[in-house]
Design a protein around this motif. Structure first.
Motif, short mmCIF file in Angstrom:
data_model
loop_
_atom_site.label_atom_id
_atom_site.label_comp_id
_atom_site.label_asym_id
_atom_site.label_seq_id
_atom_site.Cartn_x
_atom_site.Cartn_y
_atom_site.Cartn_z
N ARG A 533 0.81 -1.22 0.00
CA ARG A 533 0.00 0.00 0.00
C ARG A 533 0.85 1.27 0.00
O ARG A 533 0.46 2.27 -0.62
N ALA A 534 1.96 1.24 0.76
CA ALA A 534 2.76 2.46 0.90
C ALA A 534 4.24 2.11 0.80
O ALA A 534 4.97 2.09 1.79
N ASN A 539 10.09 1.99 2.66
CA ASN A 539 11.52 2.29 2.48
C ASN A 539 12.01 3.26 3.55
O ASN A 539 13.12 3.13 4.07
N HIS A 540 11.16 4.24 3.86
CA HIS A 540 11.50 5.19 4.93
C HIS A 540 11.70 4.44 6.26
O HIS A 540 12.66 4.70 7.00
N GLY A 572 0.46 3.10 10.30
CA GLY A 572 -0.83 3.79 10.16
C GLY A 572 -0.96 4.54 8.86
O GLY A 572 -2.09 4.86 8.42
N LYS A 573 0.14 4.82 8.20
CA LYS A 573 0.09 5.56 6.93
C LYS A 573 -0.48 4.74 5.80
O LYS A 573 -0.88 5.31 4.76
N MET A 574 -0.55 3.40 5.96
CA MET A 574 -1.03 2.57 4.86
C MET A 574 -2.54 2.77 4.64
O MET A 574 -3.05 2.43 3.57
N LEU A 575 -3.25 3.34 5.62
CA LEU A 575 -4.68 3.57 5.43
C LEU A 575 -4.93 4.74 4.50
O LEU A 575 -5.93 4.76 3.76
N GLY A 578 -1.66 8.25 0.21
CA GLY A 578 -1.48 9.34 -0.73
C GLY A 578 -1.32 10.69 -0.07
O GLY A 578 -0.92 11.66 -0.74
N TYR A 579 -1.60 10.79 1.22
CA TYR A 579 -1.46 12.07 1.91
C TYR A 579 -0.06 12.29 2.48
O TYR A 579 0.18 13.30 3.14
#
Length: 751
Positions: A533-534, A539-540, A572-575, A578-579
């Motif tokens: 998803r992200a 990678n980060h 949590g960023k995988m939800l 794109g933001y």
């Protein structure tokens, strides 16, 4: 009316001055709190359990099987020991001398008596010697003495005439019959015995009528032995019959036909032997106070152990209730003091254990379980008590800091020594391998680590046992044997720890390096979903993990824990991938269509979303803490400035509320979380550097470190300025290696 406050007197002004409360007042205030009272109550119950488990009201035994005493162990009170050999001999003698039981069947005697009466009537009814039945008369002739001539016909006729003369009238016959009845009566009652019993009482027997189980009479063997009865028959007849010749003839007739009437009853005889055996009282050997029970320098064997145990039990019987109560109170006080020492150490080093009631109760459970194992194992032949002590020490080393583990283990060893009566050397033997296990158990990266620690602790135990044996002057070979045994138990404890390690991790909510390595596997479903998803966030996270691990190890923190925490800190960023800038690529920035406040909410939400995902997938609490704390309460500076700029351009009088643009926190609570916060910020900011030279990287790291420090983000994690300097140096070194200079080829332009 005047609104001024009334003038106070000097005494009122003095009384209004309140000084800070002293330590005693603060202590009383703390003791009034319900949570503190609850923990004190649990501690009191645990202390009472320890006293009950170790029988604190009685002094412990100072001896054990195979123990080598350094001094003679003597009896302190007079006591008795059952002499099993003497008791067995007495019981065997009682069985051998028990009366044999015989059943008496007098039918043959009655038949013989009836035959005698009939034959005598037939003899005296003959008219003369010539007409008498000679064969019958011959049976009444006394045996001839050796060397005596055969009687003549005339002598035989005269004897017959005297026999008839003695029974010539009815009165004489009546007297004869009465005499015969009197002679046969005791024989019929007692019976006749063929031979003397050889496996029972040789003087008396028990006689009862055949076919009955009730009446029994005692008779001497001599009175019923058939040979004796035959010998005494002539004398008995002489006493009953008026004529000597008549008694001789009757005796000659009866002797050959007297037959045994007594038959041995084996079942009744065995019952009589059992009864006589039960009547034998046990034989005891008395030991006086001061008598040596176990000599010094020799291992205590089974026989010595039995004597020492009897002496101990007798000493306990003679103790009064006052002595028991006083000793129980003293033992409780000592255990409570050791508890207080351990609590103070935990309060300073691992306060969370006292705050969280579940961990507090779990710790007490481990203590009680360990002391129960020591109480059950102490005094056995193979020094089993070492295993629970070492397992407790290793458990504490896994669950707490080393200083706390060392203090708790020392307190438990002291409590066990008091409870079961260990000597100083035995307590040292317990403590030495336990301390070795705590020191060596720094990180559990492999399943063999616990076995290696157990092996090393075993070597320490062997060396300690040998040294103590030499100091006490004990025999070498038994000491070597016991040393090998205690070393083996250490290895067994290490093996058992490998089995219970998952239980310990779950119960104490700790993660060893072994479980962290399994958790940090790239094939973990959450990480795989993050890649899908992200990918930019993944990678980060990988880069942050590498940088943070090196920085954590630079200050002595758990680098592996930081690395695994970094893997999951942004899940949590995988939800809403794109933001976030690292996932946008060349696409349109979605924040362009949002107001700064809304963008801030979206950015901040990844912390809560990540924690929810972690709990849903049952990640450990320590990893969830990284997710919640890696931003602390920092400011989402970009959108805050954007909001402030828009407010200024719009000419709004209301200031922008900075709190609305801050992460909810909490601030980092551990050094590892502080390292991850700084590393995350530095790695993200370093991507904006056009020319990431070492000097620019250094300035960036110092700037971000100063900003987080001034913002108070490191106030609760315990990081010092020196540690922050070391973290910064590590990050500078790692980032410089990542952005190292490359050779510029002809025609190559700077991007």
């Amino acid at each position: 009316m005047s609104s001024a406050s009334p003038t106070r007197t000097r005494s009122q002004r003095v009384a209004s001055v309140e000084l800070p409360r002293g330590r005693f007042s603060l202590l009383l205030a703390e003791l009034r709190r319900g949570t503190v009272l609850l923990r004190l109550g649990l501690a009191a119950l645990a202390v009472a359990g320890i006293v009950a488990m170790t029988r604190g009201w009685d002094p412990p035994r100072d001896f054990a099987l195979r123990q080598i005493p350094s001094r003679d162990l003597v009896a302190t009170v007079e006591f008795q020991q059952l002499d099993e050999r003497a008791t067995a001999e007495a019981r065997d003698r009682a069985r051998r001398f028990a009366e044999a039981v015989f059943d008496n069947d007098p039918m043959s005697l009655r038949q013989l008596k009836a035959a005698l009466m009939s034959e005598v009537t037939q003899l005296i009814s003959a008219e003369s010697f010539d007409t008498v039945d000679q064969d019958l008369w011959q049976r009444y002739q006394p045996p001839r003495a050796e060397g005596t001539p055969e009687p003549t016909e005339e002598q035989r006729s005269q004897r017959f005439a005297r026999f008839r003369e003695a029974l010539r009238n009815e009165k004489a016959q009546s007297d004869f019959n009465a005499a015969i009845e009197a002679v046969f009566a005791p024989l019929e009652q007692r019976g006749l015995l063929e031979s003397q019993p050889i496996d029972a009482n040789s003087e008396e027997i028990l006689i009862r009528p055949a076919g009955t189980e009730g009446f029994e009479q005692v008779a001497t063997v001599r009175s019923v032995l058939i040979d004796n009865v035959r010998s005494d028959l002539g004398l008995t007849l002489n006493q009953r019959l008026p004529e000597l010749d008549l008694s001789q003839h009757i005796a000659a007739r009866l002797r050959p036909d007297l037959m045994p009437t007594l038959k041995r009853n084996s079942i009744a005889t065995r019952a009589q032997q059992d009864a006589r055996e039960e009547q034998v009282k046990p034989v005891y050997r008395t030991f006086q106070a001061g008598e040596t029970l176990a000599p010094a320098g020799k291992p205590i064997g089974e026989a010595e152990l039995a004597l020492l145990e009897l002496g101990y039990q007798q000493r306990m019987v003679e103790r009064s209730w006052t002595d028991r109560i006083l000793r129980a109170l003293g033992a409780a006080w000592i255990h409570a003091a050791l508890t207080a020492i351990g609590a103070v150490g935990l309060y300073r080093a691992d306060r969370e254990t006292l705050i969280q009631l579940s961990r507090y109760g779990l710790l007490w459970g481990c203590v009680l379980l360990t002391l129960a194992g020591v109480a059950l194992g102490y005094g056995q032949a193979w020094s089993v008590e070492l295993a629970p002590i070492l397992m407790f020490a290793m458990t504490m080393a896994i669950a707490y800091r080393h200083q706390s583990a060392m203090l708790l283990t020392a307190a438990v060893v002291a409590s066990a020594a008091i409870g079961v009566g260990m000597s100083l050397s035995e307590a040292l033997l317990m403590l030495a391998p336990a301390a070795c296990g705590i020191v060596l158990l720094d990180a559990v990266r492999h399943r063999s680590t616990l076995l290696i620690v157990g092996f090393a602790a075993g070597l320490v135990a062997i060396a300690t046992k040998l040294a103590l044996g030499i100091l006490e002057g004990l025999p070498l070979w038994p000491t070597v044997q016991m040393s090998l045994i205690v070393g083996l138990w250490c290895l067994v404890a290490g093996s058992l720890m490998t089995c219970v390690l998952p239980v310990i991790e779950k119960a104490f909510r700790v993660q060893t390096d072994l479980s962290l390595l399994e958790l940090g596997d790239p094939t973990h479903p959450l990480l795989q979903e993050l890649i899908r998803r992200a990918p930019g966030t993944y990678n980060h996270s990988i880069t942050v993990a590498s940088l943070a691990e090196a920085a954590a190890e630079a200050i002595g923190a758990r680098g592996l824990l930081v690395r695994v925490g970094a893997y999951f800190h942004d899940i949590g960023k995988m939800l809403k991938p794109g933001y976030f800038i690292e996932n946008q690529g060349q696409s349109v920035n979605q924040h362009d269509s949002l107001v700064p406040a809304m963008s801030t909410l979206v950015i901040i939400a990844h912390v809560k979303d990540g924690a929810d995902l972690a709990r849903q997938n049952k990640l450990p609490e320590c990893i969830i803490d990284f997710i919640l704390q890696h931003h602390g309460t920092t400011l989402v500076e970009f959108f805050y400035r954007q909001a402030k700029q828009r407010s200024d351009e719009a000419g709004s009088d209301s200031a922008v509320d900075e709190r609305s643009f801050r992460y909810p926190g909490p601030k980092p609570q551990t050094k590892e979380a502080g390292v991850l916060m700084l590393t995350d910020a530095v790695e993200s900011a370093s991507r904006t550097l056009v020319e990431p030279t070492p000097s620019r990287i250094e300035n960036l790291v110092e700037q971000l470190t100063r900003k987080r420090l001034d913002d108070g983000q490191f106030d609760e994690c315990g990081l010092t300025l020196e540690e922050l300097r070391l973290i910064g140096a590590s990050l500078i070194k790692s980032l410089t290696a990542v952005y190292h200079g490359r050779v510029k080829y002809p025609g190559q332009e700077t991007a």
